[in-house]
Design a protein around this motif. Sequence first.
Motif, PDB file in Angstrom:
ATOM      1  N   ILE A  23      35.600 -14.142 -33.660  1.00 14.71           N
ATOM      2  CA  ILE A  23      34.468 -15.068 -33.688  1.00 14.71           C
ATOM      3  C   ILE A  23      34.569 -16.110 -32.577  1.00 14.71           C
ATOM      4  N   HIS A  24      35.751 -16.639 -32.338  1.00 12.93           N
ATOM      5  CA  HIS A  24      35.918 -17.646 -31.279  1.00 12.93           C
ATOM      6  C   HIS A  24      35.495 -17.072 -29.924  1.00 12.93           C
ATOM      7  N   GLU A  25      35.940 -15.872 -29.625  1.00  9.98           N
ATOM      8  CA  GLU A  25      35.586 -15.245 -28.354  1.00  9.98           C
ATOM      9  C   GLU A  25      34.088 -14.944 -28.298  1.00  9.98           C
ATOM     10  N   LEU A  26      33.518 -14.521 -29.410  1.00 10.18           N
ATOM     11  CA  LEU A  26      32.079 -14.242 -29.456  1.00 10.18           C
ATOM     12  C   LEU A  26      31.278 -15.495 -29.124  1.00 10.18           C
ATOM     13  N   LYS A  27      31.680 -16.624 -29.705  1.00  4.52           N
ATOM     14  CA  LYS A  27      30.968 -17.876 -29.430  1.00  4.52           C
ATOM     15  C   LYS A  27      31.139 -18.296 -27.971  1.00  4.52           C
ATOM     16  N   ALA A  28      32.316 -18.106 -27.441  1.00  4.78           N
ATOM     17  CA  ALA A  28      32.599 -18.549 -26.072  1.00  4.78           C
ATOM     18  C   ALA A  28      31.903 -17.680 -25.023  1.00  4.78           C
ATOM     19  N   ARG A  29      31.709 -16.385 -25.323  1.00  2.00           N
ATOM     20  CA  ARG A  29      31.173 -15.445 -24.325  1.00  2.00           C
ATOM     21  C   ARG A  29      29.876 -14.784 -24.782  1.00  2.00           C
ATOM     22  N   LEU A  30      29.097 -15.469 -25.599  1.00  8.73           N
ATOM     23  CA  LEU A  30      27.929 -14.844 -26.214  1.00  8.73           C
ATOM     24  C   LEU A  30      26.979 -14.214 -25.204  1.00  8.73           C
TER      25      LEU A  30
ATOM     26  N   ARG B  49      37.124 -11.515 -37.954  1.00 11.72           N
ATOM     27  CA  ARG B  49      37.627 -12.835 -38.314  1.00 11.72           C
ATOM     28  C   ARG B  49      39.115 -12.645 -38.541  1.00 11.72           C
TER      29      ARG B  49
END
Length: 97
Positions: free
Chosen positions: A12-19, A36
């Motif tokens: 999730i962290h990577e998804l938010k950072a590289r959406l 997650r």
Amino acid sequence: MVDNLVMFRVNIHELKARLSELLDKLEVGEALLVCRRNVPIAELRRLPPDRPRRRKRTLGKAKGQLTVPASFFEPLPDHAIDGFEGRSGLQVPRILA
């Protein structure tokens, strides 16, 4: 028909950072497995290209079919206003954490 999908795992962290970048990958046919703490929770893939798009809604189609009574514009009774503002006198139970 079988699609040859390339699936990427992202937390999730990577998804938010590289959406934006990941959405570009979806557009070209790749899929994302969203995790997650490295446990899969969702799969994202693009919509089929031949999917029909929604048409724009026409405004005013129900014009004249709805009548609002004059009482709608009258002030609310005090007990109703008190309820909206949390002064209804009802005791709300507290949940202990």
